[in-house]
Design an enzyme around this catalytic site. Structure first.
Site, short mmCIF file in Angstrom:
data_model
loop_
_atom_site.label_atom_id
_atom_site.label_comp_id
_atom_site.label_asym_id
_atom_site.label_seq_id
_atom_site.Cartn_x
_atom_site.Cartn_y
_atom_site.Cartn_z
N SER A 112 44.65 38.15 37.71
CA SER A 112 44.95 39.26 36.57
C SER A 112 43.66 39.46 35.98
CB SER A 112 46.06 38.89 35.74
OG SER A 112 45.97 40.14 34.77
N LYS A 163 52.55 35.92 38.06
CA LYS A 163 51.75 36.99 38.08
C LYS A 163 52.75 38.38 37.98
CE LYS A 163 48.26 39.70 38.32
NZ LYS A 163 48.49 41.03 39.10
N HIS A 167 54.11 38.37 34.50
CA HIS A 167 52.92 39.11 33.58
C HIS A 167 52.81 40.42 33.58
CE1 HIS A 167 48.93 40.47 33.23
NE2 HIS A 167 48.59 39.61 32.43
N ASN A 168 52.93 41.04 34.85
CA ASN A 168 52.68 42.22 34.88
C ASN A 168 53.84 42.97 34.38
OD1 ASN A 168 50.38 41.56 36.35
ND2 ASN A 168 50.72 43.36 37.99
N GLU A 176 53.57 43.13 30.84
CA GLU A 176 52.52 44.04 30.40
C GLU A 176 53.07 45.58 30.33
OE1 GLU A 176 49.30 43.81 33.22
OE2 GLU A 176 48.94 46.02 33.68
P1 NBP Z 1 42.56 47.14 48.25
O1 NBP Z 1 43.83 47.18 48.20
O2 NBP Z 1 41.90 48.90 48.02
O3 NBP Z 1 42.10 46.93 49.81
C1 NBP Z 1 40.93 47.21 50.66
C2 NBP Z 1 40.37 46.03 51.52
O4 NBP Z 1 41.42 45.57 52.30
C3 NBP Z 1 39.37 46.31 52.17
O5 NBP Z 1 38.56 45.20 52.29
C4 NBP Z 1 39.84 46.57 53.82
O6 NBP Z 1 38.94 46.36 54.55
C5 NBP Z 1 40.91 45.59 53.54
N1 NBP Z 1 41.92 45.70 54.72
C6 NBP Z 1 42.84 46.78 54.87
BR1 NBP Z 1 43.22 48.03 53.56
N2 NBP Z 1 43.53 46.69 55.96
C7 NBP Z 1 43.04 45.48 56.68
C8 NBP Z 1 43.42 44.89 57.84
N3 NBP Z 1 44.49 45.11 58.61
N4 NBP Z 1 42.48 43.61 58.09
C9 NBP Z 1 41.57 43.33 57.28
N5 NBP Z 1 41.25 43.95 56.04
C10 NBP Z 1 42.05 44.95 55.70
O7 NBP Z 1 41.31 46.27 47.86
P2 NBP Z 1 41.30 45.89 46.12
O8 NBP Z 1 41.66 47.26 45.31
O9 NBP Z 1 39.79 45.39 46.02
O10 NBP Z 1 42.23 44.91 45.94
C11 NBP Z 1 42.60 43.70 46.52
C12 NBP Z 1 43.76 43.04 46.47
O11 NBP Z 1 43.59 42.56 45.02
C13 NBP Z 1 45.09 43.83 46.69
O12 NBP Z 1 46.12 43.03 47.27
C14 NBP Z 1 45.50 44.36 45.19
O13 NBP Z 1 46.69 44.55 44.92
C15 NBP Z 1 45.04 43.07 44.16
N6 NBP Z 1 44.58 43.40 43.03
C16 NBP Z 1 43.91 44.48 42.70
C17 NBP Z 1 43.53 44.74 41.33
C18 NBP Z 1 42.92 45.90 40.99
O14 NBP Z 1 42.76 46.11 39.68
N7 NBP Z 1 42.60 46.87 41.90
C19 NBP Z 1 43.81 43.82 40.49
C20 NBP Z 1 44.59 42.90 40.65
C21 NBP Z 1 45.09 42.48 41.92
P3 NBP Z 1 38.14 47.59 55.18
O15 NBP Z 1 36.78 47.77 54.40
O16 NBP Z 1 37.67 47.18 56.68
O17 NBP Z 1 38.88 49.09 55.25
#
Ligand code: NBP
Length: 484
Positions: free
Chosen positions: A132, A186, A189-190, A193
């Site tokens: 988080s 987690k 937590h959300n 939130e």
């Molecule tokens: P995203 O959720 O936007 O996912 C993008 C990533 O997933 C890229 O690296 C992409 O690779 C990869 N990907 C996908 Br889409 N399909 C794939 C596949 N079939 N095989 C391999 N890689 C694949 O990224 P994020 O916003 O950085 O979030 C990452 C995780 O963290 C998520 O589960 C999200 O829920 C969680 N999270 C996010 C936040 C936040 O604030 N954003 C907070 C807490 C947790 P590519 O580059 O090749 O397309």
């Protein structure tokens, strides 16, 4: 082992969360970080923008796995769902018994349980870790909620501790419990939130429209509150949002934003899970539904002229009014947290997790969105009594609610009379009154259920299960429970 196999930790998935987490890991002494992303261009960008990180980058998953020292430990930060399953499968095919796969994404805890069970047979550890704090937390120090085996935590614990936020000298990470416990916590937590944000929004609405304060004045009120028992990241950022002025129109930012709140799913998961567990998280549910209502644009557009029949709030003493709202907010917040911790207790009982609720409250003190001083009070309550059945029964919280009760009732009652929607304030108060009630009208509901469905009931003065012959002579018979 090849000469290259020197990274103690790897990150797969280099979008915003993965990149920031990888940079955070690399910035801590003792870590060498391997990185891999499906599309290599992302990896190249990260390498070129952050040469200081000393990443070991790989273009193929084979090279990535080869770059990891044993036990190989990789954190997956890709899109939850199919993307996560795809990466897990690639790693499982290449990892060996004792290696550790960590899913740091926002997975549904039942998916984590399923994945852990499937992978455990191979001897590879699968750890679902809730992370988080959004992008900034990932980079500077998140709150981390890992599940998985105790054995895997021996390797993982020091690595995660190195990147976690620090609150009062302690890293905001703890081994929450086995398999899906981390993602479950987690999720809650959300959910909390959601409730916290909705409660703050209701306080704002009342201050603005009953109290007549401007957004900037309310920002000042929140800043003052932030120096007291309501101190929290969410109150702090709310004050910031309220001082923002729209550059295009010169209006308060809050007045030019469309009033339809979205959600990404963890709030909904919390409520769905609580319904399955039979745990009343009414404050969280109302917060989720409040966002749903806000987004019913079509209905809202047509309902604007529905009758209101309101009585003006009539705020005579503004200082007393502000203090009432503050107390109503604090009391409602206590209820929301009590409900959230109840849901964790219920989840732990159902899924056989041993969750230290005090430790959970401590790791939420830093890094995450609900970080607040208040969490120390919760930690204190569980330190005094680890078996506490409700936070509301802890002396501190009992007193805090008692001190706020009249104000809380005034605010909810005035809001109803004046026609302000306060679903979270109101439902929290009803929950409190329901919990403390000596008799609830559930007795009548049982009578109704017995009438139309022969669902049976229990008596206050005798053992056993009973049914009344409603369509006959209305005599009572002792019976086995209905299976309907
Ligand atoms: P995203 O959720 O936007 O996912 C993008 C990533 O997933 C890229 O690296 C992409 O690779 C990869 N990907 C996908 Br889409 N399909 C794939 C596949 N079939 N095989 C391999 N890689 C694949 O990224 P994020 O916003 O950085 O979030 C990452 C995780 O963290 C998520 O589960 C999200 O829920 C969680 N999270 C996010 C936040 C936040 O604030 N954003 C907070 C807490 C947790 P590519 O580059 O090749 O397309």
């Amino acid at each position: 082992m090849s000469e290259q196999a020197q990274a103690n930790i790897g990150v797969v998935g280099l979008a915003v969360m993965g990149s920031n987490l990888a940079r955070n890991l690399a910035s801590r002494q003792g870590n060498t970080v391997a990185i891999y992303n499906r599309t290599f261009a992302r990896t190249e960008t990260l390498m070129s923008e952050h040469p200081e990180a000393g990443f070991i980058a790989s273009e193929s998953i084979d090279a990535f796995v080869a770059s990891l020292a044993k036990p190989r430990t990789a954190i997956i930060m890709v899109q939850a769902g199919a993307g996560t399953d795809a990466v897990i499968s690639e790693l499982v095919d290449r990892f060996e018994p004792g290696d550790i796969i960590v899913d740091g994404g926002n997975a549904l805890f039942t998916d984590t349980i399923r994945r852990e069970q499937t992978i455990a047979a191979s001897g590879i550890h699968f750890v679902g870790a809730g992370i988080s704090g959004g992008e900034e937390g990932a980079l500077k120090g998140p709150s981390i909620m890992p599940g998985g085996s105790v054995e895997s935590y021996q390797t993982l614990g020091p690595i995660l501790s190195s990147i976690a936020a620090i609150a009062e000298g302690e890293p905001c990470v703890t081994h929450v419990g086995t398999d899906g416990a981390g993602h479950f916590v987690k999720m809650i937590h959300n959910g909390i939130e959601y409730a916290d944000m909705q409660l703050i929004a209701e306080a704002y609405d009342i201050l603005r429209h009953a109290g007549g304060f401007t957004p900037v004045e309310i920002a000042g009120i929140f800043t003052e509150w932030n120096a007291g028992e309501l101190e929290s990241y969410l109150i702090e950022i709310t004050a910031e949002v309220l001082t923002q002025v729209d550059a295009a129109t010169g209006k308060p930012f809050v007045d030019v934003v469309l009033d339809q709140a979205g959600s990404k799913g963890t709030g909904v998961w919390t409520v769905q899970t609580a319904l399955d567990l039979g745990t009343p998280v009414s404050g969280i549910a109302e917060a989720v539904f409040a966002r749903s209502l806000s987004s019913q644009a079509g209905q809202r557009a047509q309902a604007g002229n529905l009758p209101a029949v309101t009585t003006a709030w009539g705020v005579a003493d503004k200082a007393a009014f502000v203090e009432d709202v503050r107390r109503a907010l604090y009391a409602s917040k206590i209820v929301a947290y009590a409900q959230g911790f109840d849901a964790i207790r219920a989840g732990a009982a159902t899924y056989n997790w041993k969750i230290d609720l005090g430790a959970v409250s401590k790791i939420w003190r830093g890094g995450c969105i609900i970080r607040a001083q208040f969490l120390n009070r919760i930690a204190d309550a569980y330190a005094k009594n680890a078996e506490l059945v409700s936070l509301l029964l802890d002396d501190y919280f009992t007193q805090a609610i008692s001190d706020s009760l009249s104000a809380w009732r005034r605010v909810v009652a005035h809001a109803a009379l004046a026609g302000f929607p306060v679903p979270a304030f109101g439902s929290s108060l009803s929950y409190y009154d329901g919990l403390r009630a000596a008799r609830l009208p559930a007795a009548l509901v049982q009578g109704q259920r017995d009438f139309f469905g022969a669902h049976t009931y229990k008596r206050v003065d005798a053992e056993g299960t009973f049914h009344t012959l409603w369509s006959g002579n209305r005599t009572e018979v002792a019976t086995e429970p209905s299976t309907h």
